[in-house]
Design a protein around this motif. Structure first.
Motif, PDB file in Angstrom:
ATOM      1  N   THR A   1      -0.175  14.120  -0.873  1.00  0.00           N
ATOM      2  CA  THR A   1       0.732  12.970  -0.968  1.00  0.00           C
ATOM      3  C   THR A   1       0.392  11.898   0.062  1.00  0.00           C
ATOM      4  OG1 THR A   1       2.339  14.061   0.487  1.00  0.00           O
ATOM      5  CG2 THR A   1       2.645  14.317  -1.901  1.00  0.00           C
TER       6      THR A   1
ATOM      7  N   PRO B   1      -1.539   8.978   2.283  1.00  0.00           N
ATOM      8  CA  PRO B   1      -2.424   7.848   1.972  1.00  0.00           C
ATOM      9  C   PRO B   1      -3.808   8.107   2.573  1.00  0.00           C
ATOM     10  CG  PRO B   1      -1.128   7.320   3.907  1.00  0.00           C
ATOM     11  CD  PRO B   1      -0.652   8.671   3.428  1.00  0.00           C
TER      12      PRO B   1
ATOM     13  N   ARG C   1      -3.197   0.749   5.870  1.00  0.00           N
ATOM     14  CA  ARG C   1      -3.056  -0.580   5.258  1.00  0.00           C
ATOM     15  C   ARG C   1      -4.195  -0.960   4.317  1.00  0.00           C
ATOM     16  NH1 ARG C   1      -2.829  -5.010   9.505  1.00  0.00           N
ATOM     17  NH2 ARG C   1      -4.601  -3.892  10.312  1.00  0.00           N
TER      18      ARG C   1
ATOM     19  N   TYR D   1      -1.482   4.303  -0.225  1.00  0.00           N
ATOM     20  CA  TYR D   1      -0.355   4.612  -1.099  1.00  0.00           C
ATOM     21  C   TYR D   1      -0.285   6.119  -1.247  1.00  0.00           C
ATOM     22  CZ  TYR D   1      -4.492   4.246  -4.070  1.00  0.00           C
ATOM     23  OH  TYR D   1      -5.776   4.347  -4.562  1.00  0.00           O
ATOM     24  N   GLU D   2       0.840   6.602  -1.722  1.00  0.00           N
ATOM     25  CA  GLU D   2       1.032   8.041  -1.877  1.00  0.00           C
ATOM     26  C   GLU D   2      -0.054   8.624  -2.784  1.00  0.00           C
ATOM     27  OE1 GLU D   2       4.346  11.037  -3.726  1.00  0.00           O
ATOM     28  OE2 GLU D   2       5.075   9.414  -2.435  1.00  0.00           O
TER      29      GLU D   2
ATOM     30  N   GLY E   1      -3.209   8.620  -2.050  1.00  0.00           N
ATOM     31  CA  GLY E   1      -4.472   7.913  -1.827  1.00  0.00           C
ATOM     32  C   GLY E   1      -5.552   8.767  -1.192  1.00  0.00           C
TER      33      GLY E   1
ATOM     34  N   TYR F   1      11.048  -2.084   3.875  1.00  0.00           N
ATOM     35  CA  TYR F   1      10.043  -1.443   3.039  1.00  0.00           C
ATOM     36  C   TYR F   1       9.343  -0.356   3.838  1.00  0.00           C
ATOM     37  CZ  TYR F   1       6.219  -3.870   5.418  1.00  0.00           C
ATOM     38  OH  TYR F   1       5.319  -4.309   6.362  1.00  0.00           O
TER      39      TYR F   1
ATOM     40  N   TYR G   1       3.188   2.919   6.384  1.00  0.00           N
ATOM     41  CA  TYR G   1       2.511   4.083   6.960  1.00  0.00           C
ATOM     42  C   TYR G   1       2.064   3.788   8.391  1.00  0.00           C
ATOM     43  CZ  TYR G   1       2.234   6.233   2.336  1.00  0.00           C
ATOM     44  OH  TYR G   1       2.542   6.791   1.134  1.00  0.00           O
TER      45      TYR G   1
ATOM     46  N   GLU H   1     -11.729   1.715  -4.481  1.00  0.00           N
ATOM     47  CA  GLU H   1     -10.331   1.653  -4.064  1.00  0.00           C
ATOM     48  C   GLU H   1      -9.949   0.243  -3.636  1.00  0.00           C
ATOM     49  OE1 GLU H   1     -10.723   4.737  -1.153  1.00  0.00           O
ATOM     50  OE2 GLU H   1     -11.490   6.013  -2.749  1.00  0.00           O
TER      51      GLU H   1
ATOM     52  N   GLU I   1      -4.603  -2.623   0.001  1.00  0.00           N
ATOM     53  CA  GLU I   1      -3.198  -2.978  -0.226  1.00  0.00           C
ATOM     54  C   GLU I   1      -2.990  -4.437   0.165  1.00  0.00           C
ATOM     55  OE1 GLU I   1       0.531  -0.554   0.833  1.00  0.00           O
ATOM     56  OE2 GLU I   1       0.268  -1.959   2.464  1.00  0.00           O
TER      57      GLU I   1
END
Length: 198
Positions: free
Chosen positions: A34, A36, A40, A45-46, A48, A114, A117, A192, A195
């Motif tokens: 789960t 990342p 950044r 993301y979860e 990742g 928000y 991480y 990838e 973000e």
């Protein structure tokens, strides 16, 4: 199929050495599937991290000249070695990140909270060397595998800023180390997405 399922399927198909089952059981107790891949940038993301690990394995397999059917080229590492290096190079990031709440303005100019991480390193042992250390607690690595995982960050490793004779020696003596670094860079920058900066 989820990325966790895909990772586990590849792992079980390709990695058969003693201790591999215990390492996988340990991984499943951590947040590896789960987490990342970064805070950044790529894979932030979860899930990742698992996705990035699969990408590195796929890129490494392609770089080592293997066909899509998984047949080994005349020279080069075994598929098991590529799976160990590709899937496990960033195992050091298991239980490495935490989530904090931050504020930002939304599209309407209103403040909202928000999730963000952050690094929460509970075993500050470096990066590649930490992955080697964790893996070695469960199963044996060849010297070539250890070098590839240790040096997969290349010049991006904090320990080698400004150059390192050890890095140069590792890449010269162990081509898999350079190929793992290249696979990691390809996965990061070609497979990838970064973000969106807020």
């Amino acid at each position: 199929m989820t990325k966790k399922e895909e990772f586990i399927e590849i792992y079980r198909k390709e990695i058969h050495r003693e201790g591999a089952d215990k390492l996988l059981a340990w991984l499943e107790k951590t947040d590896f599937f789960t987490a990342p891949a970064s805070t950044r940038y790529h894979g932030a993301y979860e899930g990742g991290l698992a996705e990035h690990s699969i990408h590195v394995f796929e890129r490494l397999r392609a770089l080592c000249g293997l066909e899509s059917q998984g047949k080994a080229a005349l020279k080069g590492p075994s598929v098991e070695t590529m799976a160990v290096c590709g899937l496990l190079h960033d195992i050091c990031k298991a239980d490495f990140y935490a989530v904090e709440m931050r504020n930002r303005k939304n599209g309407q100019g209103q403040w909202e909270k928000y999730p963000f991480y952050v690094v929460n390193d509970q075993l500050p042992y470096g990066h590649g060397e930490k992955s080697v250390y964790i893996i070695s607690g469960f199963m044996r690595l060849s010297r070539e595998e250890a070098m590839a995982i240790r040096w997969h960050m290349g010049g991006f490793d904090e320990a080698v800023k400004g150059g390192s004779y050890a890095l140069t020696g590792a890449y010269g003596e162990y081509p898999l180390a350079l190929l793992t670094h290249l696979a990691d860079m390809q996965a990061t920058y070609l497979d990838e997405t970064k973000e969106e900066q807020k």
